[in-house]
Design an enzyme around this catalytic site. Structure first.
Site, PDB file in Angstrom:
ATOM      1  N   TYR A  58      -1.017  -0.606  10.710  1.00 40.61           N
ATOM      2  CA  TYR A  58      -1.404  -1.003   9.334  1.00 40.61           C
ATOM      3  C   TYR A  58      -0.174  -0.404   8.363  1.00 40.61           C
ATOM      4  CZ  TYR A  58      -3.511  -0.821   4.623  1.00 40.61           C
ATOM      5  OH  TYR A  58      -3.911  -1.294   3.278  1.00 40.61           O
ATOM      6  N   SER A  99       0.796  -1.163   0.199  1.00 40.44           N
ATOM      7  CA  SER A  99       0.030   0.102   0.013  1.00 40.44           C
ATOM      8  C   SER A  99       0.717   1.323  -0.139  1.00 40.44           C
ATOM      9  CB  SER A  99      -0.661   0.169   1.412  1.00 40.44           C
ATOM     10  OG  SER A  99      -1.432   1.259   1.440  1.00 40.44           O
TER      11      SER A  99
END
Length: 257
Positions: A157, A144
């Site tokens: 995350y 990501s």
């Protein structure tokens, strides 16, 4: 590299979100796709969707838990016996949980690392030897743009995704010239059940089908990194270049934190 000839493609995290959309897009191109996840029901739903789209039985299912190394080994052996060694493996199984500093939790960080990072390693541990023996294959690791730099509430995350980026870069150096094509996929905000958990307005939000289109386009090319949407990814890349003083000031101004 993704080719026009029929390939066997294995997708972890294929029951929802980006994995689901990309599986259907691969199938529409004539590839044989096996989708994996912990629960069989979402996987079967993807196959049903493919049949509704007139794609026949181009999709198959293989349920297993990427955080369980023994189960991963079992699943890969079953896949090889049933279909053969995959030509392309897309590792998109992942989880997301916002974690503000006031709610700092080792347990939450560890849980995300188990899925987002160690889940990828568990699959790589069983797939890499088979691909190296054959001297051919494509590995696509989904990370990501959140892994580019620390963002508010994304310590757990973003940390797991930063680890995946580092892992992909390291492996790509060593696998160069072996016949194994390693790719890094860094999406921005894509509308999925995971991003639905965000309580803020997500800039440049795109649909899973748009993400699938970008991934397929990138896999047909030769670049190491596939990042999208382009405008947002470029902004995030530029932010990596900022010195800390400017970066922290910018984040404070944009988020109000």
């Amino acid at each position: 590299m993704l080719t026009d000839s029929k390939q066997l493609i294995w997708i972890t995290g294929g029951g929802t979100g980006i994995g689901r959309a990309t599986a259907l897009a691969f199938a529409a191109l004539g590839h044989r796709v096996v989708v994996s996840g912990r629960r069989l029901e979402p996987l079967q739903a993807v196959c049903d969707k493919a049949r509704q789209q007139g794609l026949g039985d181009t999709l198959g299912t293989l349920a297993f838990d990427v955080t369980d190394s023994t189960d991963t080994q079992r699943a890969f052996e079953e896949l090889c016996c049933r279909e053969g060694v995959p030509d392309l493996v897309m590792l998109s199984a992942g989880n997301h949980q916002p974690m503000p500093a006031r709610e700092l939790s080792v347990e939450a960080c560890r849980a995300l690392m188990e899925v987002n990072y160690f889940g990828i390693l568990n699959v790589l541990e069983v797939v890499l030897p088979a691909m190296r023996k054959r001297g051919l294959g494509t590995l696509a690791l989904v990370s990501s743009v959140a892994g580019y730099r620390g963002l508010p509430t994304a310590g757990a995350y973003g940390g797991s995704k930063a680890a995946v980026i580092n892992l992909a870069e390291s492996l790509a150096c060593e696998l160069n010239g072996t016949g194994i094509d390693l790719r890094l996929i860094n999406p921005g905000f894509v509308r999925t059940p995971l991003t639905d958990r965000n309580e803020f307005e997500m800039p440049c939000l795109i649909e899973p089908e748009e993400a699938a289109e970008a991934i397929i386009k990138g896999l047909k090319g030769s670049g190491f990194e596939i990042c999208f949407p382009t405008r947002f990814a470029m902004i995030m890349k530029l932010m990596r270049l900022l010195p800390y003083r400017l970066y922290f000031s910018l984040i404070k101004r944009k988020t109000g934190l």
